[in-house]
Design a protein around this motif. Structure first.
Motif, PDB file in Angstrom:
ATOM      1  N   PHE A 168       0.829  -1.199   0.000  1.00 58.92           N
ATOM      2  CA  PHE A 168       0.000   0.000   0.000  1.00 58.92           C
ATOM      3  C   PHE A 168       0.869   1.258   0.000  1.00 58.92           C
ATOM      4  O   PHE A 168       0.659   2.185  -0.790  1.00 58.92           O
ATOM      5  CB  PHE A 168      -0.922  -0.003   1.223  1.00 58.92           C
ATOM      6  N   VAL A 169       1.863   1.273   0.877  1.00 64.37           N
ATOM      7  CA  VAL A 169       2.762   2.433   0.970  1.00 64.37           C
ATOM      8  C   VAL A 169       3.527   2.625  -0.335  1.00 64.37           C
ATOM      9  O   VAL A 169       3.637   3.743  -0.856  1.00 64.37           O
ATOM     10  CB  VAL A 169       3.738   2.274   2.154  1.00 64.37           C
ATOM     11  N   ALA A 170       4.056   1.524  -0.892  1.00 64.29           N
ATOM     12  CA  ALA A 170       4.840   1.628  -2.124  1.00 64.29           C
ATOM     13  C   ALA A 170       3.992   2.149  -3.281  1.00 64.29           C
ATOM     14  O   ALA A 170       4.397   3.064  -4.011  1.00 64.29           O
ATOM     15  CB  ALA A 170       5.442   0.264  -2.474  1.00 64.29           C
ATOM     16  N   ALA A 213       4.790  14.155  -7.444  1.00 65.67           N
ATOM     17  CA  ALA A 213       6.220  14.458  -7.570  1.00 65.67           C
ATOM     18  C   ALA A 213       7.042  13.206  -7.848  1.00 65.67           C
ATOM     19  O   ALA A 213       7.907  13.196  -8.745  1.00 65.67           O
ATOM     20  CB  ALA A 213       6.720  15.151  -6.303  1.00 65.67           C
ATOM     21  N   LEU A 214       6.783  12.130  -7.097  1.00 62.28           N
ATOM     22  CA  LEU A 214       7.569  10.915  -7.282  1.00 62.28           C
ATOM     23  C   LEU A 214       7.215  10.204  -8.584  1.00 62.28           C
ATOM     24  O   LEU A 214       8.088   9.643  -9.253  1.00 62.28           O
ATOM     25  CB  LEU A 214       7.375   9.974  -6.094  1.00 62.28           C
ATOM     26  N   HIS A 215       5.935  10.227  -8.956  1.00 58.26           N
ATOM     27  CA  HIS A 215       5.565   9.591 -10.222  1.00 58.26           C
ATOM     28  C   HIS A 215       6.220  10.308 -11.404  1.00 58.26           C
ATOM     29  O   HIS A 215       6.746   9.672 -12.323  1.00 58.26           O
ATOM     30  CB  HIS A 215       4.053   9.588 -10.405  1.00 58.26           C
ATOM     31  N   ASP A 216       6.196  11.638 -11.387  1.00 60.89           N
ATOM     32  CA  ASP A 216       6.836  12.394 -12.460  1.00 60.89           C
ATOM     33  C   ASP A 216       8.330  12.098 -12.513  1.00 60.89           C
ATOM     34  O   ASP A 216       8.917  11.955 -13.595  1.00 60.89           O
ATOM     35  CB  ASP A 216       6.610  13.891 -12.258  1.00 60.89           C
ATOM     36  N   ALA A 217       8.967  11.985 -11.333  1.00 61.63           N
ATOM     37  CA  ALA A 217      10.400  11.680 -11.290  1.00 61.63           C
ATOM     38  C   ALA A 217      10.676  10.303 -11.892  1.00 61.63           C
ATOM     39  O   ALA A 217      11.633  10.120 -12.647  1.00 61.63           O
ATOM     40  CB  ALA A 217      10.907  11.750  -9.845  1.00 61.63           C
ATOM     41  N   ALA A 218       9.812   9.322 -11.573  1.00 60.49           N
ATOM     42  CA  ALA A 218      10.014   7.974 -12.110  1.00 60.49           C
ATOM     43  C   ALA A 218       9.788   7.929 -13.614  1.00 60.49           C
ATOM     44  O   ALA A 218      10.407   7.116 -14.321  1.00 60.49           O
ATOM     45  CB  ALA A 218       9.069   6.992 -11.412  1.00 60.49           C
ATOM     46  N   ARG A 219       8.910   8.802 -14.128  1.00 59.23           N
ATOM     47  CA  ARG A 219       8.659   8.838 -15.568  1.00 59.23           C
ATOM     48  C   ARG A 219       9.837   9.452 -16.328  1.00 59.23           C
ATOM     49  O   ARG A 219      10.090   9.108 -17.491  1.00 59.23           O
ATOM     50  CB  ARG A 219       7.396   9.661 -15.851  1.00 59.23           C
ATOM     51  N   MET A 220      10.567  10.377 -15.688  1.00 58.94           N
ATOM     52  CA  MET A 220      11.576  11.153 -16.406  1.00 58.94           C
ATOM     53  C   MET A 220      13.017  10.846 -16.009  1.00 58.94           C
ATOM     54  O   MET A 220      13.933  11.160 -16.756  1.00 58.94           O
ATOM     55  CB  MET A 220      11.296  12.646 -16.210  1.00 58.94           C
ATOM     56  N   ASP A 221      13.226  10.211 -14.845  1.00 58.35           N
ATOM     57  CA  ASP A 221      14.585   9.958 -14.354  1.00 58.35           C
ATOM     58  C   ASP A 221      14.802   8.450 -14.229  1.00 58.35           C
ATOM     59  O   ASP A 221      14.086   7.784 -13.472  1.00 58.35           O
ATOM     60  CB  ASP A 221      14.774  10.637 -12.997  1.00 58.35           C
ATOM     61  N   PRO A 222      15.774   7.880 -14.951  1.00 58.18           N
ATOM     62  CA  PRO A 222      15.987   6.426 -14.908  1.00 58.18           C
ATOM     63  C   PRO A 222      16.258   5.890 -13.510  1.00 58.18           C
ATOM     64  O   PRO A 222      15.857   4.769 -13.180  1.00 58.18           O
ATOM     65  CB  PRO A 222      17.204   6.221 -15.828  1.00 58.18           C
ATOM     66  N   THR A 223      16.946   6.661 -12.665  1.00 57.38           N
ATOM     67  CA  THR A 223      17.241   6.192 -11.310  1.00 57.38           C
ATOM     68  C   THR A 223      15.958   6.013 -10.513  1.00 57.38           C
ATOM     69  O   THR A 223      15.757   4.982  -9.846  1.00 57.38           O
ATOM     70  CB  THR A 223      18.172   7.178 -10.588  1.00 57.38           C
ATOM     71  N   PHE A 224      15.093   7.005 -10.576  1.00 51.79           N
ATOM     72  CA  PHE A 224      13.822   6.891  -9.870  1.00 51.79           C
ATOM     73  C   PHE A 224      12.949   5.790 -10.466  1.00 51.79           C
ATOM     74  O   PHE A 224      12.209   5.112  -9.746  1.00 51.79           O
ATOM     75  CB  PHE A 224      13.083   8.234  -9.893  1.00 51.79           C
ATOM     76  N   PHE A 225      13.037   5.610 -11.772  1.00 47.74           N
ATOM     77  CA  PHE A 225      12.286   4.539 -12.423  1.00 47.74           C
ATOM     78  C   PHE A 225      12.704   3.169 -11.881  1.00 47.74           C
ATOM     79  O   PHE A 225      11.864   2.324 -11.559  1.00 47.74           O
ATOM     80  CB  PHE A 225      12.496   4.598 -13.937  1.00 47.74           C
ATOM     81  N   VAL A 226      14.013   2.947 -11.765  1.00 52.67           N
ATOM     82  CA  VAL A 226      14.524   1.666 -11.248  1.00 52.67           C
ATOM     83  C   VAL A 226      14.069   1.464  -9.802  1.00 52.67           C
ATOM     84  O   VAL A 226      13.640   0.366  -9.417  1.00 52.67           O
ATOM     85  CB  VAL A 226      16.055   1.611 -11.355  1.00 52.67           C
ATOM     86  N   LEU A 227      14.160   2.514  -8.991  1.00 52.93           N
ATOM     87  CA  LEU A 227      13.729   2.406  -7.602  1.00 52.93           C
ATOM     88  C   LEU A 227      12.237   2.094  -7.506  1.00 52.93           C
ATOM     89  O   LEU A 227      11.814   1.258  -6.698  1.00 52.93           O
ATOM     90  CB  LEU A 227      14.033   3.708  -6.859  1.00 52.93           C
ATOM     91  N   GLU A 228      11.455   2.743  -8.341  1.00 57.73           N
ATOM     92  CA  GLU A 228      10.017   2.500  -8.347  1.00 57.73           C
ATOM     93  C   GLU A 228       9.701   1.054  -8.703  1.00 57.73           C
ATOM     94  O   GLU A 228       8.954   0.364  -7.994  1.00 57.73           O
ATOM     95  CB  GLU A 228       9.341   3.438  -9.350  1.00 57.73           C
ATOM     96  N   GLN A 229      10.261   0.578  -9.808  1.00 54.75           N
ATOM     97  CA  GLN A 229       9.965  -0.775 -10.253  1.00 54.75           C
ATOM     98  C   GLN A 229      10.470  -1.822  -9.265  1.00 54.75           C
ATOM     99  O   GLN A 229       9.803  -2.841  -9.035  1.00 54.75           O
ATOM    100  CB  GLN A 229      10.588  -1.009 -11.639  1.00 54.75           C
ATOM    101  N   ALA A 230      11.631  -1.578  -8.667  1.00 52.47           N
ATOM    102  CA  ALA A 230      12.167  -2.518  -7.674  1.00 52.47           C
ATOM    103  C   ALA A 230      11.261  -2.600  -6.454  1.00 52.47           C
ATOM    104  O   ALA A 230      11.013  -3.699  -5.918  1.00 52.47           O
ATOM    105  CB  ALA A 230      13.578  -2.097  -7.261  1.00 52.47           C
ATOM    106  N   SER A 231      10.732  -1.457  -6.015  1.00 54.57           N
ATOM    107  CA  SER A 231       9.850  -1.475  -4.847  1.00 54.57           C
ATOM    108  C   SER A 231       8.521  -2.144  -5.178  1.00 54.57           C
ATOM    109  O   SER A 231       7.970  -2.878  -4.353  1.00 54.57           O
ATOM    110  CB  SER A 231       9.633  -0.054  -4.317  1.00 54.57           C
ATOM    111  N   PHE A 232       8.006  -1.917  -6.394  1.00 57.12           N
ATOM    112  CA  PHE A 232       6.777  -2.601  -6.806  1.00 57.12           C
ATOM    113  C   PHE A 232       6.981  -4.121  -6.790  1.00 57.12           C
ATOM    114  O   PHE A 232       6.135  -4.868  -6.288  1.00 57.12           O
ATOM    115  CB  PHE A 232       6.367  -2.170  -8.209  1.00 57.12           C
ATOM    116  N   LEU A 233       8.099  -4.571  -7.348  1.00 58.58           N
ATOM    117  CA  LEU A 233       8.351  -6.011  -7.431  1.00 58.58           C
ATOM    118  C   LEU A 233       8.543  -6.613  -6.041  1.00 58.58           C
ATOM    119  O   LEU A 233       7.962  -7.659  -5.725  1.00 58.58           O
ATOM    120  CB  LEU A 233       9.576  -6.279  -8.297  1.00 58.58           C
ATOM    121  N   ALA A 234       9.367  -5.971  -5.208  1.00 66.85           N
ATOM    122  CA  ALA A 234       9.646  -6.510  -3.875  1.00 66.85           C
ATOM    123  C   ALA A 234       8.364  -6.607  -3.048  1.00 66.85           C
ATOM    124  O   ALA A 234       8.083  -7.639  -2.424  1.00 66.85           O
ATOM    125  CB  ALA A 234      10.677  -5.634  -3.164  1.00 66.85           C
ATOM    126  N   ALA A 235       7.572  -5.527  -3.063  1.00 66.31           N
ATOM    127  CA  ALA A 235       6.334  -5.534  -2.284  1.00 66.31           C
ATOM    128  C   ALA A 235       5.349  -6.553  -2.834  1.00 66.31           C
ATOM    129  O   ALA A 235       4.691  -7.282  -2.075  1.00 66.31           O
ATOM    130  CB  ALA A 235       5.710  -4.139  -2.286  1.00 66.31           C
TER     131      ALA A 235
END
Length: 237
Positions: free
Chosen positions: A101-103, A111-133
Motif C-alpha cells: 500500500f505504501v509503495a 512528484a515521485l511519479h513524475d520523477a520515475a517517468r523522467m529519471d531512470p534512477t527513480f524509475f529503477v527504484l520504483e519498479q524494484a519497490s513494486f516487485l519486492a512488495a
C-alpha cells in the motif's frame, strides 16, 4: 479446490498446494521461469520508453509486475524454498499488504511519479519497490507447498483482499479525477490520440480492472482453500 480462471493470479494460487514439499524439480519451477521471462519483457522491451510518454503504458508495466509476474515468482519461490516460506509468521502477510500500500500510493504521488517517468534512477527504484512488495504479498499469502496452517492462509486472504480494495480505490481516483494529476502529462508526449486526461483515465481503468481483479481472484481462491481445508474445532493452526 476449484481453479480460479478469472486471472493469472487466481489460477497459479492453487499450484503450491498440489506440489510435494521438498520435491521441486525443474518442471515444477515453471512459474519462476515464467515470472522472470515476463519481467524481462516488461523491463527490456518497448514499454519503458513508451511509458515515458504515456501514463497508460506505465500502468501496463506496473500491473504486469505486481499482478502477473509477482504471483508467478511467489509460487516459484514457494516451490523452490518451501521451508523458508513456511517459516513466515501469519502476521507477515498483513505487514506485506501494508508495505505494498505504501509503495503503490507513494509512487503515485505526483512528484515521485513524475520523477520515475523522467529519471531512470527513480524509475529503477520504483519498479524494484513494486516487485519486492508484490512478491512479498503473494509469497506470504500463497505459503509453502503442503502448508496446512489455516491462520497463515486466512491472513493471506485478508492481505490480498485489502490490496484489491486499495488498488480499486487508487484506480478509481485516477479514472475519475477531473484534471491531469501529473506534471509529466504536460511535459511528456501522451499516447497518440489521447489527451493527458484521457491517458490518465485509461491508466486508472487498467489499475482498477487488472489490479483489483487479480488480487480479488487470488484472495477468493485462497479463501476457498481455507474453507475446504479448515482445521477441526480445537485444532491449532
Amino acid at each position: 479446490m476449484t481453479r480460479a480462471h478469472s486471472s493469472p493470479a487466481g489460477a497459479v494460487l492453487t499450484a503450491p498446494e498440489r506440489a510435494e514439499p521438498g520435491r521441486s524439480g525443474p518442471a515444477e519451477l515453471w512459474p519462476l521461469a515464467a515470472g522472470l521471462l515476463l519481467l524481462a519483457l516488461l523491463w527490456f522491451g518497448p514499454l519503458p520508453e513508451r511509458a515515458r510518454g504515456s501514463f497508460a503504458a506505465h500502468m501496463v508495466m506496473h500491473m504486469g509486475v505486481v499482478a502477473v509476474a509477482a504471483p508467478l515468482l511467489a509460487v516459484g519461490v514457494a516451490r523452490a524454498m518451501p521451508r523458508l516460506v513456511s517459516s513466515f509468521p501469519p502476521a507477515l502477510a498483513i505487514v506485506a499488504s501494508a508495505l505494498e500500500f505504501v509503495a503503490v500510493w507513494t509512487w503515485h504521488a505526483p512528484a515521485l511519479h513524475d520523477a520515475a517517468r523522467m529519471d531512470p534512477t527513480f524509475f529503477v527504484l520504483e519498479q524494484a519497490s513494486f516487485l519486492a512488495a508484490g512478491v512479498l504479498v503473494w509469497a506470504t499469502a500463497v505459503g509453502a507447498p503442503g502448508d496446512g496452517r489455516v491462520a497463515a492462509r486466512a491472513a493471506g486472504v485478508c492481505a490480498l483482499l485489502i490490496t484489491s480494495m486499495h488498488m480499486v480505490l487508487l484506480g478509481g481516483l485516477l479514472l475519475f479525477a477531473p484534471r491531469p494529476l501529473y506534471a509529466c502529462a504536460e511535459v511528456c508526449s501522451p499516447a497518440a490520440a489521447l489527451t493527458p486526461l484521457g491517458d490518465q483515465q485509461l491508466g486508472g481503468a487498467l489499475m482498477l480492472v487488472i489490479g483489483g481483479s487479480a488480487y480479488l481472484a487470488g484472495g477468493l481462491a485462497l479463501l476457498s482453500s481455507v474453507l475446504r481445508d479448515r482445521a477441526p474445532t480445537g485444532e491449532t493452526a
